[in-house]
Design a protein around this motif. Structure first.
Motif, mmCIF file in Angstrom:
data_model
loop_
_atom_site.group_PDB
_atom_site.id
_atom_site.type_symbol
_atom_site.label_atom_id
_atom_site.label_comp_id
_atom_site.label_asym_id
_atom_site.label_seq_id
_atom_site.Cartn_x
_atom_site.Cartn_y
_atom_site.Cartn_z
ATOM 1 N N ASP A 1 0.877 -1.166 0.000
ATOM 2 C CA ASP A 1 0.000 0.000 0.000
ATOM 3 C C ASP A 1 0.918 1.220 0.000
ATOM 4 O O ASP A 1 2.141 1.082 -0.004
ATOM 5 N N GLU A 2 0.354 2.407 -0.023
ATOM 6 C CA GLU A 2 1.186 3.604 -0.158
ATOM 7 C C GLU A 2 2.210 3.706 0.962
ATOM 8 O O GLU A 2 3.382 4.024 0.739
ATOM 9 N N SER A 3 1.783 3.408 2.184
ATOM 10 C CA SER A 3 2.697 3.501 3.314
ATOM 11 C C SER A 3 3.806 2.459 3.214
ATOM 12 O O SER A 3 4.989 2.769 3.402
ATOM 13 N N GLU A 4 3.439 1.210 2.912
ATOM 14 C CA GLU A 4 4.435 0.149 2.827
ATOM 15 C C GLU A 4 5.419 0.404 1.688
ATOM 16 O O GLU A 4 6.622 0.197 1.834
ATOM 17 N N VAL A 5 4.913 0.827 0.528
ATOM 18 C CA VAL A 5 5.801 1.061 -0.614
ATOM 19 C C VAL A 5 6.761 2.207 -0.315
ATOM 20 O O VAL A 5 7.964 2.122 -0.611
ATOM 21 N N SER A 6 6.254 3.284 0.281
ATOM 22 C CA SER A 6 7.130 4.413 0.618
ATOM 23 C C SER A 6 8.204 3.991 1.614
ATOM 24 O O SER A 6 9.370 4.403 1.508
ATOM 25 N N PHE A 7 7.811 3.167 2.574
ATOM 26 C CA PHE A 7 8.766 2.688 3.586
ATOM 27 C C PHE A 7 9.807 1.774 2.942
ATOM 28 O O PHE A 7 11.003 1.875 3.221
ATOM 29 N N LEU A 8 9.345 0.889 2.051
ATOM 30 C CA LEU A 8 10.263 -0.003 1.358
ATOM 31 C C LEU A 8 11.203 0.776 0.452
ATOM 32 O O LEU A 8 12.394 0.468 0.342
ATOM 33 N N GLU A 9 10.684 1.816 -0.194
ATOM 34 C CA GLU A 9 11.515 2.640 -1.069
ATOM 35 C C GLU A 9 12.663 3.287 -0.310
ATOM 36 O O GLU A 9 13.760 3.454 -0.844
ATOM 37 N N ALA A 10 12.406 3.643 0.940
ATOM 38 C CA ALA A 10 13.463 4.284 1.720
ATOM 39 C C ALA A 10 14.648 3.338 1.904
ATOM 40 O O ALA A 10 15.805 3.734 1.744
ATOM 41 N N GLY A 11 14.353 2.077 2.237
ATOM 42 C CA GLY A 11 15.433 1.110 2.386
ATOM 43 C C GLY A 11 16.145 0.835 1.079
ATOM 44 O O GLY A 11 17.377 0.730 1.032
ATOM 45 N N MET A 12 15.376 0.734 -0.014
ATOM 46 C CA MET A 12 16.000 0.503 -1.322
ATOM 47 C C MET A 12 16.808 1.716 -1.756
ATOM 48 O O MET A 12 17.858 1.577 -2.388
ATOM 49 N N TRP A 13 16.319 2.909 -1.458
ATOM 50 C CA TRP A 13 17.017 4.133 -1.852
ATOM 51 C C TRP A 13 18.399 4.196 -1.208
ATOM 52 O O TRP A 13 19.378 4.578 -1.851
ATOM 53 N N GLU A 14 18.493 3.783 0.031
ATOM 54 C CA GLU A 14 19.782 3.830 0.712
ATOM 55 C C GLU A 14 20.772 2.835 0.109
ATOM 56 O O GLU A 14 21.942 3.163 -0.115
ATOM 57 N N ARG A 15 20.290 1.614 -0.183
ATOM 58 C CA ARG A 15 21.186 0.578 -0.711
ATOM 59 C C ARG A 15 21.341 0.665 -2.227
ATOM 60 O O ARG A 15 22.372 0.295 -2.770
#
Length: 604
Positions: free
Chosen positions: A386-400
């Motif tokens: 959902d929007e919250s989960e995807v945004s949260f997941l994107e943060a971890g992917m963005w860092e790595r």
């Protein structure tokens, strides 16, 4: 801020606020890039402690459930009555179990679900373990009723609450603890405690491997039971194309004559391609070659942080289209059959729609193996989207710069936690039973990473917005529509698929303006597809929906279509042969850049 984080921040600032393919990223806001980077770093740090599960998403889901439960006195009354009934049934069972001299076993207060095998051993019928297991199953039933069917709760939030409560109950099951599991207690007595000691050593080795990310630990130097190039991915062939994203493998003909139209297989890049070329007896590739097909398959590169900007469009252009161009040039074939598995099937459908839009007529047919093109009902994977989960997941992917292999593997394990997590813990760590090795399990452990941009586009454009089914998905800067595809489809769904539920795969019939042959087979997402002839217990149904015939809903289809015993592979091979043209001499071998299975398959 680390050097990697700073690099990611600068890359994000250069990138701007929008990405191609219709996806608009929420970071960074104009004039506030540094603040956006700080937000992402904070969320990425938090994600490491929450296994990339958004606390906000969980809080909103539980708040929705609790608030509506509080506003439903009739539901509360119903749950109280059910709790009293469950308690009464349990006490009656305990009374029966404690009364000596009664003929036979006491009648259970509740039967476990058909797929629940935790309490099937005879030892669970002994006192007090029979009472413990029955009490747990009654609680499990009550909690399912408490978290489902609450009036006013959104469907997604209700499913999230039900799923997370089920995970908690699976963790607390009496089968997972030494003192409440009679099978473990018997093993401890018989081994003098050695099973626990040896199991603890296995657990420590697994934990250490998880921490350091290597094969350090017990038996670290022992060769794996299954490995590509040794007893997996052995079908003879050569690499005929290599670019930054793929190696294209062409398999050597196994028959004197081959069909005129070659077959391109597009596997998912979530895992390695050799799911379709396992041990020789389990290899779909080998089977197809033996049926007279010239088979090509894409072996995807395992991306790293440097590939963070690879997009879905890159995967289409450098993957599917590059492979088609190479096959056309090297074989001289004017028509090509194509098959896509899982996410590879979704990408193939996008590529086929773009080709139809642009007047490219090279595809003779399209086969989708456990692949979705409509994501309105994607199964339990939607719990993580959902929007919250995807945004949260994107943060971890963005860092790595990529999605870590453990995150994807963990998500799939949670969908079948009893089979993939707790039963393994019980078998290996408490009972000290040997690890069950198979070619499919070895492949399942060979995970890959996914680039930040591509995976974010996939989640947002397909899962969240369902752009492909709604005619909004863009390929090459313009929207594509599945209705443009005129070539025949063959779609395979599997009955117990947790990744691409068969009713979701069946939605292709609503979106295609072409003949669609739909096949439903027993098994799950992987074991249902890997279904070689000769295995017992396999069944399938198959029927063709022609373009000018009326639509049949999936449940009616399932109820009325004849069931066949055995593997579905021969049925597909027969259909594919009709699309592949007459038999003739094999095409020229093409360039040889190396022997199959290539080099990308070994990237870790």
């Amino acid at each position: 801020m680390t050097r990697r984080s700073l690099s990611a921040s600068f890359s994000l600032q250069r990138q701007g606020s929008g990405w191609q393919g219709g996806r608009q990223h929420s970071y960074p806001e104009s004039g506030n890039d540094n603040a956006a980077a700080a937000d992402l770093l904070l969320n990425a740090a938090l994600a490491r402690w929450t296994a990339s599960v958004s606390p906000a998403a969980m809080a909103v889901a539980y708040a929705d459930w609790l608030c509506h439960l509080a506003l439903s006195p009739s539901k509360q009354q119903h749950l109280l009555l059910q709790a009293a009934d469950s308690g009464q049934r349990w006490l009656h069972y305990v009374e029966q179990a404690l009364r000596p001299g009664l003929p036979g076993e006491p009648q259970p207060a509740i039967e476990p679900l058909a797929q629940d095998r935790r309490f099937e051993e005879a030892a669970w019928q002994r006192w007090p373990f029979n009472a413990i297991s029955q009490g747990f199953l009654l609680q499990q039933q009550w909690w399912h009723r408490a978290t489902s069917g609450v009036r006013g709760v959104s469907r997604h939030h209700g499913e999230v609450v039900t799923f997370t409560v089920r995970q908690m109950l699976d963790w607390l099951a009496p089968s997972n603890f030494i003192a409440t599991n009679p099978v473990v207690l018997d093993a401890v007595l018989q081994s003098g405690g050695a099973c626990l000691l040896n199991g603890a050593q296995k657990a420590a080795a697994d934990i250490w491997r998880g921490i350091v990310g290597t094969n350090a630990g017990a038996n670290a130097d022992a060769p794996p039971a299954y490995a590509p190039g040794r007893n997996l991915a052995l079908t003879p062939g050569t690499v005929v194309l290599r670019n930054h994203l793929i190696e294209l493998i062409r398999y050597a003909p196994a028959t004197p004559k081959v069909h005129a139209a070659p077959l391109l297989i597009v596997p998912a890049w979530i895992m390695k391609y050799y799911i379709l070329d396992l041990s020789p007896h389990n290899s779909l590739v080998r089977y197809l070659v033996e049926q007279g097909h010239t088979v090509y398959i894409i072996s995807w590169r395992n991306p790293d942080a440097e590939d963070r900007e690879l997009s879905m469009e890159d995967y289409r252009q450098q993957g599917v289209m590059a492979a088609l161009d190479a096959i056309t040039a090297q074989s001289g074939a004017r028509r090509i059959n194509a098959a896509g598995y899982c996410l590879g099937g979704t990408l193939l459908a996008i590529a086929a729609a773009a080709m139809a839009r642009d007047g490219d007529t090279r595809l003779a047919s399209v086969t989708l193996l456990a692949a979705q093109v409509d994501f309105t009902e994607p199964g339990e994977l939607s719990l993580f989207v959902d929007e919250s989960e995807v945004s949260f997941l994107e943060a971890g992917m963005w860092e790595r710069g990529y999605l870590d292999t453990r995150q994807m593997a963990g998500a799939f394990q949670l969908l079948r936690s009893n089979d993939l997590i707790w039963s393994r813990r019980l078998r290996e760590y408490l009972l000290n039973l040997p690890t069950i090795d198979s070619d499919l399990m070895a492949w399942n452990a060979d995970a890959t990473r996914m680039p930040y941009r591509m995976h974010s586009e996939y989640l947002r454009n397909l899962f969240l917005r369902n752009d492909l089914a709604n005619g909004r998905y863009q390929a090459g800067g313009r929207a594509v529509a599945l209705t443009d595809i005129e070539t025949p489809f063959f779609a395979v769904g599997t009955l117990s698929d947790h990744v691409a539920p068969w009713r979701s795969v069946y939605k292709l019939l609503l979106l295609a303006d072409a003949d669609v042959t739909f096949l439903l087979t027993s098994g799950g997402h992987n074991a249902g597809v890997v279904s070689p002839p000769g295995e017992t217990g396999r069944v399938y149904q198959i029927a063709t929906h022609y373009e000018d015939t009326a639509y049949i809903d999936p449940d009616s289809w399932h109820a009325c279509v004849e069931q066949h015993d055995g593997s579905w592979w021969p049925a597909w091979a027969e259909w594919l042969a009709r699309q592949a043209g007459p038999l003739g001499d094999p095409p020229p071998p093409g360039p040889m850049l190396g022997e199959a299975p290539g080099t990308y398959i070994f990237q870790r």
